[in-house]
Design a protein around this motif. Sequence first.
Motif: not given
Length: 533
Positions: A94, A115, A120, A133
Motif C-alpha cells: 500500500n 498497512v 486503503p 483497509y
Amino acid sequence: MTNPILAGFYPDPSIVRVNTDYYLVNSTFAYFPGIPVFHSKDLKNWKQIGNVVERPTQMDFLGDRVTRGLFAPAINYHKGLFYITCTQIDHRGNFVMTAKNPAGPWSDPVWLPQVQGIDPSLFFDRDKAYIVYNADAPDNKPLYAGHRTIRAFEFDPVENKVKGENQILVNGGVDISKKPVWIEGPHIMKVGNWYYLYAAEGGTSINHSEVVFRSKSALGPYVPYENNPILTQRGLPEDRKNPITSAGHAEFVNGPDGKTYAVFLAVRPYEGNYYNTGRETFIAPVKWQNEWPVINPNFREIQYQYTFGFPEKKQENTPPQSGNFSYITRFEKGLDKSFLFLRTHDAAWYKTSRKNGLVMRLKSETCMEKGHPAFIAKRQQHTTCTAATSLKFTATKPEEKAGLLAFQDENHFYFICKSIDDSGSPLVQLFKGTNSEKSMDLLEEVRLPNKQQVVDLKILADGAKYSFEYTSPNGTWIALKKDVDGKHLSTQVAGGFVGSVFALYATSSGTSSSNTATFRSFTYSGSDRVYNK
C-alpha cells in the motif's frame, strides 16, 4: 444519465467532490499509465484529465501478469491537496501519493508497510485522519475461506504515515455466523452525528454487494444495517432482459442538487456470467431511510438510465464515455490520455506525426510474456462494436508480424496481422492465444497480392462472436474468419479482474529487428442494442 457512465474496463471507482467539481479514479492493474483521473461538473459528462502513475520512476509492473499491478485506488481531498491511496499487489503493497492538481503531476509513492492488506482509503475528520483497509482475519487465523477484516490506523496526512496500532472495525462482514466473504473496498463518511462505514461484500462477481455499518465514533464500534445489503443484483431472475450484475464497490458523493448518489462497479454480461468489457463504472441515486443510505431504492434492477433533477454541464473536447458512440484517431495530435501500454512506458520505440500516423518499431517481446511489448491499446467499451486500423507494413521474415489484437490477457487474445510465409509471400493471419508464453495457435491465413503494402484490418465483436476482416487492394472488405468464440476473451474464461482491449501491436517474436509498422488510423464504433431506441 446513461449507465455505465464509464463504459468498458473502468473498475473500482472512487470519487471526490471539491466545490462544484467531481474527480473519479479507477483501477488499471498492470496497464500503464496507471489510475486514470476523470473530471465532471454534472456526474454525467466525464473527461479524462490525467493519470496518477505516468512516470516509470514512480513504479512499473514488469514481470506482473496483466491482472495484477494496481488494485482499487481511492481519491480524497484535504486542505488544498489531493490524495490517492492504492495497493500495488504482489510487491510493496500500500502507498499514498499526493498532488495539488488532480490532473498531475502526482508525487512519487510513499509506501505504507504497516498497512498490511488491500483497498486503503482515507477519511478526514476535523483535526484527525484515518486510513481504513481490508486486512487478514484476527491473528491471521481465518475461520473460513474469504474471512477478512476491515481495519483502520490513525493517519498523519502531513508526514504521510500511520500512527499507533491498527484497530479492527469489522470482523468477517455483516454477520460472521453466516460466513460472509471478502469484505473490502471500505470507506468512512460522517453524516450528522453518525459515522458510516460501508464496504463491498461477497466477492467481485455475481454475489457482489455493498453493505453499511454506523457508529458514533470513527473507530467504532460499528453496528450493521438490519436491511443489508444496500446494493446487490444477486437473487434476480437469470433470464431477465439486458441484465446488469456483480454490483458493488461503491462510494457516495453529494450531487449538484445536494442529494446523495453512489458510483459503483457492475458488469453487463451477454450470456450467463460471460462479459468481455470488464467491470464498469455505474451510478445510481441514494435514499436515506431512517438515517441509513440505500442505493437504487426505487428498483430491484439497476437502471440503464436515470433522470436527475439538475442541469447538464457539458465540457468542451470531451469524448463520449457512455451510450453508443464512435471515434477515429489518426494520431496527428499524438496519443491521448486513455491509450494503454503494458507494464511501463518507453517512447523510444514509437512516434506519431500528422503525416504518417503512428509508427511502431517491432520489438522482440510478445504479448504472451510479462514484459513491455510494442502494444498500444484502447478499451473495448461495448458488447457490440468494431475496431479497425489501416496498416502499412512489409515483413522481412515470418517472425515479424503487425496488426490488431483483441486482448484479455497473456493467454486469451486474438491477433489479426500481416506477415510473410517462408517464401516471402505476404499473408494475413489470425492467431489465438493459448496457455503458452512462446506460441499461439494459427486459425486462418490467406495470401495477399505481392504489391499490397497497405491493408486495413477489422475486428467485429457481437457478444460471444468475433469476426475478422481485411481489405483487398481496391479496398473491399473480405472476411478472414467469422464467428470465432468470443468467450475466450471473457473474464469468466480468463479469470482475473481486467476487461478486453483492442491493441495496435507489432512484434518480431523473439528475434531482433529494425523493421517498423505504420498504423495510419484507429477507428472504433460501439452500438449496444439496449441503447438503440
